[in-house]
Design a protein around this motif. Sequence first.
Motif, PDB file in Angstrom:
ATOM      1  N   GLU A   1      33.715 -81.226 -88.200  1.00 28.89           N
ATOM      2  CA  GLU A   1      32.364 -81.854 -88.796  1.00 28.89           C
ATOM      3  C   GLU A   1      32.118 -81.552 -90.243  1.00 28.89           C
ATOM      4  O   GLU A   1      32.672 -80.658 -90.665  1.00 28.89           O
ATOM      5  CB  GLU A   1      31.150 -81.425 -87.797  1.00 28.89           C
ATOM      6  CG  GLU A   1      31.017 -82.241 -86.602  1.00 28.89           C
ATOM      7  CD  GLU A   1      30.406 -83.393 -87.004  1.00 28.89           C
ATOM      8  OE1 GLU A   1      29.070 -83.609 -87.191  1.00 28.89           O
ATOM      9  OE2 GLU A   1      31.171 -84.521 -86.928  1.00 28.89           O
TER      10      GLU A   1
ATOM     11  N   THR B   1      35.256 -85.100 -90.598  1.00 32.52           N
ATOM     12  CA  THR B   1      34.900 -86.151 -89.602  1.00 32.52           C
ATOM     13  C   THR B   1      33.892 -86.955 -90.821  1.00 32.52           C
ATOM     14  O   THR B   1      32.610 -86.684 -90.255  1.00 32.52           O
ATOM     15  CB  THR B   1      34.649 -85.992 -88.257  1.00 32.52           C
ATOM     16  OG1 THR B   1      33.508 -84.845 -88.159  1.00 32.52           O
ATOM     17  CG2 THR B   1      35.851 -85.724 -87.540  1.00 32.52           C
TER      18      THR B   1
ATOM     19  N   ASN C   1      32.245 -89.579 -90.952  1.00 31.83           N
ATOM     20  CA  ASN C   1      32.270 -90.727 -90.185  1.00 31.83           C
ATOM     21  C   ASN C   1      31.191 -92.080 -90.941  1.00 31.83           C
ATOM     22  O   ASN C   1      31.569 -93.108 -90.482  1.00 31.83           O
ATOM     23  CB  ASN C   1      31.097 -90.695 -88.677  1.00 31.83           C
ATOM     24  CG  ASN C   1      29.886 -89.892 -89.345  1.00 31.83           C
ATOM     25  OD1 ASN C   1      29.440 -89.621 -90.419  1.00 31.83           O
ATOM     26  ND2 ASN C   1      28.873 -89.454 -88.006  1.00 31.83           N
ATOM     27  N   TYR C   2      30.771 -91.718 -92.034  1.00 34.86           N
ATOM     28  CA  TYR C   2      30.352 -92.739 -92.739  1.00 34.86           C
ATOM     29  C   TYR C   2      31.223 -93.602 -93.524  1.00 34.86           C
ATOM     30  O   TYR C   2      31.129 -94.735 -93.738  1.00 34.86           O
ATOM     31  CB  TYR C   2      29.351 -92.389 -94.016  1.00 34.86           C
ATOM     32  CG  TYR C   2      27.718 -92.329 -93.316  1.00 34.86           C
ATOM     33  CD1 TYR C   2      27.546 -92.175 -92.082  1.00 34.86           C
ATOM     34  CD2 TYR C   2      26.734 -92.238 -94.564  1.00 34.86           C
ATOM     35  CE1 TYR C   2      25.846 -92.296 -91.713  1.00 34.86           C
ATOM     36  CE2 TYR C   2      25.400 -92.292 -94.204  1.00 34.86           C
ATOM     37  CZ  TYR C   2      25.016 -92.072 -92.841  1.00 34.86           C
ATOM     38  OH  TYR C   2      23.860 -92.199 -92.582  1.00 34.86           O
TER      39      TYR C   2
ATOM     40  N   TYR D   1      33.544 -94.963 -91.979  1.00 34.72           N
ATOM     41  CA  TYR D   1      33.953 -95.965 -90.916  1.00 34.72           C
ATOM     42  C   TYR D   1      32.877 -97.144 -90.769  1.00 34.72           C
ATOM     43  O   TYR D   1      33.140 -97.978 -90.010  1.00 34.72           O
ATOM     44  CB  TYR D   1      34.208 -95.208 -89.736  1.00 34.72           C
ATOM     45  CG  TYR D   1      35.528 -94.171 -89.676  1.00 34.72           C
ATOM     46  CD1 TYR D   1      36.910 -94.561 -89.397  1.00 34.72           C
ATOM     47  CD2 TYR D   1      35.180 -92.941 -90.202  1.00 34.72           C
ATOM     48  CE1 TYR D   1      37.650 -93.547 -89.458  1.00 34.72           C
ATOM     49  CE2 TYR D   1      36.206 -92.064 -90.316  1.00 34.72           C
ATOM     50  CZ  TYR D   1      37.496 -92.507 -90.162  1.00 34.72           C
ATOM     51  OH  TYR D   1      38.661 -91.390 -90.192  1.00 34.72           O
ATOM     52  N   ASN D   2      31.690 -96.952 -91.223  1.00 36.22           N
ATOM     53  CA  ASN D   2      30.751 -97.870 -90.893  1.00 36.22           C
ATOM     54  C   ASN D   2      31.198 -99.010 -91.674  1.00 36.22           C
ATOM     55  O   ASN D   2      31.725 -99.324 -92.782  1.00 36.22           O
ATOM     56  CB  ASN D   2      29.486 -96.970 -91.696  1.00 36.22           C
ATOM     57  CG  ASN D   2      28.282 -98.206 -91.861  1.00 36.22           C
ATOM     58  OD1 ASN D   2      28.285 -99.303 -91.960  1.00 36.22           O
ATOM     59  ND2 ASN D   2      27.071 -97.386 -91.619  1.00 36.22           N
TER      60      ASN D   2
ATOM     61  N   HIS E   1      27.942 -86.365 -97.116  1.00 34.48           N
ATOM     62  CA  HIS E   1      28.241 -87.600 -96.684  1.00 34.48           C
ATOM     63  C   HIS E   1      28.432 -88.420 -97.737  1.00 34.48           C
ATOM     64  O   HIS E   1      29.258 -89.334 -98.129  1.00 34.48           O
ATOM     65  CB  HIS E   1      27.114 -88.397 -95.759  1.00 34.48           C
ATOM     66  CG  HIS E   1      27.258 -88.010 -94.292  1.00 34.48           C
ATOM     67  ND1 HIS E   1      28.313 -88.291 -93.665  1.00 34.48           N
ATOM     68  CD2 HIS E   1      26.227 -87.870 -93.311  1.00 34.48           C
ATOM     69  CE1 HIS E   1      28.222 -88.228 -92.479  1.00 34.48           C
ATOM     70  NE2 HIS E   1      27.019 -87.846 -92.088  1.00 34.48           N
TER      71      HIS E   1
ATOM     72  N   HIS F   1      25.439 -93.923 -86.370  1.00 33.68           N
ATOM     73  CA  HIS F   1      25.819 -93.709 -87.583  1.00 33.68           C
ATOM     74  C   HIS F   1      26.360 -95.210 -88.361  1.00 33.68           C
ATOM     75  O   HIS F   1      27.206 -95.039 -88.652  1.00 33.68           O
ATOM     76  CB  HIS F   1      26.771 -92.849 -88.051  1.00 33.68           C
ATOM     77  CG  HIS F   1      25.934 -91.194 -87.765  1.00 33.68           C
ATOM     78  ND1 HIS F   1      26.384 -90.501 -86.979  1.00 33.68           N
ATOM     79  CD2 HIS F   1      25.336 -90.383 -88.532  1.00 33.68           C
ATOM     80  CE1 HIS F   1      25.502 -89.357 -86.900  1.00 33.68           C
ATOM     81  NE2 HIS F   1      25.136 -89.546 -87.816  1.00 33.68           N
TER      82      HIS F   1
ATOM     83  N   GLY G   1      29.849 -96.298 -87.217  1.00 35.07           N
ATOM     84  CA  GLY G   1      30.686 -95.319 -87.772  1.00 35.07           C
ATOM     85  C   GLY G   1      31.429 -94.428 -86.716  1.00 35.07           C
ATOM     86  O   GLY G   1      32.655 -94.214 -86.582  1.00 35.07           O
ATOM     87  N   ASP G   2      30.650 -94.023 -85.634  1.00 37.82           N
ATOM     88  CA  ASP G   2      31.105 -92.915 -84.829  1.00 37.82           C
ATOM     89  C   ASP G   2      31.881 -93.505 -83.803  1.00 37.82           C
ATOM     90  O   ASP G   2      33.226 -92.984 -83.707  1.00 37.82           O
ATOM     91  CB  ASP G   2      29.891 -92.210 -84.037  1.00 37.82           C
ATOM     92  CG  ASP G   2      29.195 -91.138 -84.708  1.00 37.82           C
ATOM     93  OD1 ASP G   2      29.563 -90.761 -85.753  1.00 37.82           O
ATOM     94  OD2 ASP G   2      28.143 -90.922 -84.395  1.00 37.82           O
TER      95      ASP G   2
ATOM     96  N   MET H   1      35.292 -94.349 -85.704  1.00 39.80           N
ATOM     97  CA  MET H   1      35.987 -93.045 -86.224  1.00 39.80           C
ATOM     98  C   MET H   1      36.696 -92.434 -84.928  1.00 39.80           C
ATOM     99  O   MET H   1      38.101 -91.954 -85.184  1.00 39.80           O
ATOM    100  CB  MET H   1      34.992 -92.002 -86.621  1.00 39.80           C
ATOM    101  CG  MET H   1      35.730 -90.661 -86.956  1.00 39.80           C
ATOM    102  SD  MET H   1      34.599 -89.767 -87.779  1.00 39.80           S
ATOM    103  CE  MET H   1      33.532 -89.136 -86.147  1.00 39.80           C
TER     104      MET H   1
ATOM    105  N   SER I   1      40.717 -91.970 -92.899  1.00 39.48           N
ATOM    106  CA  SER I   1      40.354 -90.610 -92.606  1.00 39.48           C
ATOM    107  C   SER I   1      40.329 -89.554 -93.848  1.00 39.48           C
ATOM    108  O   SER I   1      41.106 -89.822 -94.455  1.00 39.48           O
ATOM    109  CB  SER I   1      41.512 -90.073 -91.633  1.00 39.48           C
ATOM    110  OG  SER I   1      41.212 -90.769 -90.342  1.00 39.48           O
TER     111      SER I   1
END
Length: 449
Positions: A109, A136, A138-139, A141-142, A198, A384, A387-388, A391, A413
């Motif tokens: 994380e 990770t 994750n933002y 992948y938004n 982030h 998110h 995004g989650d 991801m 990634s």
Amino acid sequence: MASTTHETMGGRVAIVGTGSRAAMFVRGIVARPSSSVVAFCEPNSIRAAYYNELLVSLGAPEVPVYQPEDFKKMLREENVEIAVITCIDALHDLYIVPALEAGVQVLTEKPMTTDVEKCRRILETVQRTGQHLTVTFNYRYNPVHELVKRTISEGRIGEVLSVHFEWLLDTVHGADYFRRWHRQKSNSGGLMVHKAGHHFDLVNWWIDAEPETVAGFGKLAFYGEEAGKKHGWAKEYERARGSAEAKDDPFAIHLETDPTLKRIYADAESEDGYHRDQNVFAPGIGIEDDMSVMVRYNTGATLTYHLTAYSPWEGYRVMFNGSLGRLELEVVESQYRLPSSEDGMDGLIHGNQALPHAGGATVTLHKLWNEPENLPVKVEHAAHGGGDVRMLSVLFGPTPGQVAETGDASKQSANERDGALALAVGLLANESFRTGKFVDLESLNLPLY
């Protein structure tokens, strides 16, 4: 700074830390036949038992639970192929380093870690072992953030010359970082590291640049004992559970009203004494709630960034000024908030749900000598901004029946270098808060090259 392409992972997974964020990984892994959860590393047996119950409810078997000091033993005995690190930020390196040394794939994380010494240790381990890790973010992948990246990469605003980023955390979600372990920099690095990481990663990635120099001001302006008394919000209780005074405090959360928070925190505190519902106006809070930062990048671009953790509404605005025009992003994650007692706990269990009173998102392109153009956006609020889910699809492959990610999301990634550069901005900002000076990336002496 090129994006990192990640090959799909699969195999035997151990989860380190069973706070609320671990649930996303557990559900995602169990949903994929190519992977399985084979162990938990968690000192709190009550919290670990909750997660074993979650596994069973998802149709998977219970797994052994190991204590932190037995982490290496767990890797050997359970033939762990992937370690997912979701514990307290300041402890990430204690698991990342031995896992890399054992040849285990590592997902951690964000933030990757919380100080320069731990970051250097991770990077040196990567160099020594040749093993890489995935952070990770994750933002990335938004879908809305992808649109911004794509628009800039296509050269539609020309060379990016400057960026302004304003982020607003509201008085329910934002206050949450002052109720729990994040309130001490020794645990989280403060919001500049834990949360703003982030955004620093997004900016690094959006404009394909690396930070060089950082300056900033930070203060505890709203939360904490002194500010709470000054502005009339202060209460005298230590934690909400069992406090009559907390019942009328709009900043308090009540763990018993949410089944998940009750099980993994209230019911588990008898073992470790951790209180998830501390008073946000208590003495001793060691992080800032109002921060202004400036960053200069190796491309010559500059960033001005402001974080407010006590806003009536939640969201962010980002403006990119380029040689051919301007790109503007606005995301309203929550138009307003009511106290937790009225809105419930939505949005507090780390991204599982959309915040109440969700708003919209807009991306506007302003080309020189042209009318503004609103670019089409796909808005998701839960997980998110979607995004989650995306991801997990990129990292572990699609679930049965799900279409594999082959577009932008499959190419973004983040590795340990990306994690270090995002962390560096936060660390340099914290140092500038302390000294009042501009601070250079070189001063961290990180083995980045």
